[in-house]
Motif scaffolding. Structure first.
Motif, PDB file in Angstrom:
ATOM      1  N   UNK A  34     -26.282 -80.361  64.393  1.00  0.00           N
ATOM      2  CA  UNK A  34     -27.624 -80.324  64.189  1.00  0.00           C
ATOM      3  C   UNK A  34     -28.200 -79.440  63.016  1.00  0.00           C
ATOM      4  N   UNK A  35     -29.168 -79.866  62.512  1.00  0.00           N
ATOM      5  CA  UNK A  35     -30.061 -79.068  61.590  1.00  0.00           C
ATOM      6  C   UNK A  35     -31.382 -78.789  61.967  1.00  0.00           C
ATOM      7  N   UNK A  36     -31.789 -77.522  61.588  1.00  0.00           N
ATOM      8  CA  UNK A  36     -33.336 -77.134  62.248  1.00  0.00           C
ATOM      9  C   UNK A  36     -34.553 -77.898  61.971  1.00  0.00           C
ATOM     10  N   UNK A  37     -34.454 -78.708  60.848  1.00  0.00           N
ATOM     11  CA  UNK A  37     -35.435 -79.500  60.226  1.00  0.00           C
ATOM     12  C   UNK A  37     -35.251 -81.043  60.018  1.00  0.00           C
ATOM     13  N   UNK A  38     -36.164 -81.802  60.346  1.00  0.00           N
ATOM     14  CA  UNK A  38     -35.876 -83.191  59.823  1.00  0.00           C
ATOM     15  C   UNK A  38     -34.812 -83.828  60.671  1.00  0.00           C
ATOM     16  N   UNK A  39     -34.461 -85.124  60.168  1.00  0.00           N
ATOM     17  CA  UNK A  39     -33.455 -85.974  60.953  1.00  0.00           C
ATOM     18  C   UNK A  39     -32.240 -85.326  61.060  1.00  0.00           C
ATOM     19  N   UNK A  40     -31.357 -85.342  61.933  1.00  0.00           N
ATOM     20  CA  UNK A  40     -30.168 -84.676  62.278  1.00  0.00           C
ATOM     21  C   UNK A  40     -29.046 -85.867  62.378  1.00  0.00           C
ATOM     22  N   UNK A  41     -27.899 -85.668  61.618  1.00  0.00           N
ATOM     23  CA  UNK A  41     -26.888 -86.787  62.203  1.00  0.00           C
ATOM     24  C   UNK A  41     -26.273 -86.801  63.740  1.00  0.00           C
ATOM     25  N   UNK A  42     -26.098 -87.835  64.086  1.00  0.00           N
ATOM     26  CA  UNK A  42     -25.720 -88.061  65.728  1.00  0.00           C
ATOM     27  C   UNK A  42     -24.216 -88.038  65.306  1.00  0.00           C
ATOM     28  N   UNK A  80     -22.743 -90.208  55.890  1.00  0.00           N
ATOM     29  CA  UNK A  80     -22.631 -89.380  56.834  1.00  0.00           C
ATOM     30  C   UNK A  80     -21.585 -89.504  57.724  1.00  0.00           C
ATOM     31  N   UNK A  81     -21.475 -90.813  58.188  1.00  0.00           N
ATOM     32  CA  UNK A  81     -20.528 -91.148  59.351  1.00  0.00           C
ATOM     33  C   UNK A  81     -18.944 -91.007  58.564  1.00  0.00           C
ATOM     34  N   UNK A  82     -18.143 -90.659  59.396  1.00  0.00           N
ATOM     35  CA  UNK A  82     -16.699 -90.458  59.298  1.00  0.00           C
ATOM     36  C   UNK A  82     -16.148 -91.895  59.170  1.00  0.00           C
TER      37      UNK A  82
END
Length: 227
Positions: A34-42, A80-82
Motif C-alpha cells: 500500500x502507498x499513502x497517496x494515489x493508486x496502489x498496486x493490488x 508492476x505485476x510480477x
C-alpha cells in the motif's frame, strides 16, 4: 476514528476465515503493498506494506487489472505485476472474461484486495453473486458513536467506498453492494455502480454525502446521544 489495537494476526484471522471462508489454500498470502497517496498496486509482491492513514483511505485505490492485456500478452505490461502473478492471472483470464464467478473467487483469494482494510474493520465478507455483482459486508471496529454520528458515518462510508473501488479494480463487475454495521444494527447500506464511480475526484468528496447521493442509507441508533 480510533485504530484497532488488537494483535494484527487477529485481523488476518478474520480475513482468512470470513473473507475467504469458502476457499481452501495451502499457504497464507502476504497482504498486498500500500502507498499513502494515489493508486496502489493490488498485485505487487515485492514492496513492503505501508498502511495509509484513514483520512486518505477512500481517496486511494488498488491499481486496476487490465484483463484485456492479460488475455493478449504473455508478459506483464504494467511494470508492476510480477511474472508469477501475471502467469496466474492468465490461467484465469478466459473464465473471468466469461463471467465465471468461481474464477472471480479464485482471483480474489489470490489478489486479496481487501486485506489492507483489516486494520479498520472486522468480519469482512465478500460474496460473488453473479458476473455483474459482488456483495461486501463488514463490522465496525468501534461502536463509539457518542461523539458524533457524522464521524461514525465518515468512517463506515469511507470504508464502503474504498472496498468498492478495490473490487472494481480487480474484477469486471458492474455493481458492488456494501452493508456495514455494528453489534446492534445495520448502519450503512449502498449499491455502488461502476458507472457512478467513473470520473469521481475522490480526494474532494465527503464519504457520507457520496453514499447518500448514490442511493445509500445511513441508519443511526436512536439511543446515540449525538443526533
Amino acid at each position: 476514528m480510533p485504530r484497532n489495537n488488537a494483535n494484527p494476526l487477529d485481523g488476518l484471522y478474520e480475513i482468512v476465515n470470513d473473507l475467504w471462508a469458502h476457499e481452501t489454500t495451502g499457504s497464507e498470502q502476504t497482504p498486498q503493498p500500500e502507498r499513502p497517496e494515489g493508486s496502489v498496486p493490488a498485485h505487487d509482491d515485492t514492496k513492503p506494506s505501508v498502511l495509509p492513514s484513514f483520512e486518505t483511505l477512500w481517496k486511494t485505490a488498488d491499481e486496476s487489472i487490465d484483463w484485456t492485456d492479460v488475455l493478449v500478452s504473455p508478459l506483464p505490461t504494467d511494470g508492476i505485476t510480477t511474472r508469477e502473478r501475471w502467469d496466474f492471472l492468465r490461467t484465469q483470464v478466459n473464465a473471468v472474461l466469461s463471467g465465471d464467478i468461481s474464477a472471480y473467487s479464485t482471483v480474489l483469494k489470490e489478489v486479496r484486495p481487501l486485506d489492507d482494510l483489516k486494520q479498520y474493520a472486522h468480519k469482512i465478507r465478500v460474496s460473488c453473486i453473479n458476473a455483474d455483482r459482488i456483495n461486501v459486508t463488514f463490522n465496525a471496529l468501534t461502536e463509539d458513536a457518542t461523539q458524533a454520528n457524522e464521524a461514525y458515518d465518515t468512517y463506515l462510508c469511507g470504508l464502503a467506498i474504498r472496498s468498492a473501488r478495490d473490487l472494481f479494480a480487480i474484477l469486471p463487475v458492474q455493481e458492488v453492494s456494501i452493508t456495514a454495521g455494528d453489534s446492534s444494527h445495520e448502519r450503512v447500506h449502498v449499491v455502488l455502480t461502476r458507472n457512478a464511480m467513473r470520473g469521481i475526484r475522490f480526494a474532494f468528496i465527503a464519504p457520507a454525502e457520496f453514499i447518500l447521493q448514490n442511493g445509500g442509507s445511513l441508519n443511526h441508533d436512536p439511543h446515540d446521544s449525538a443526533q
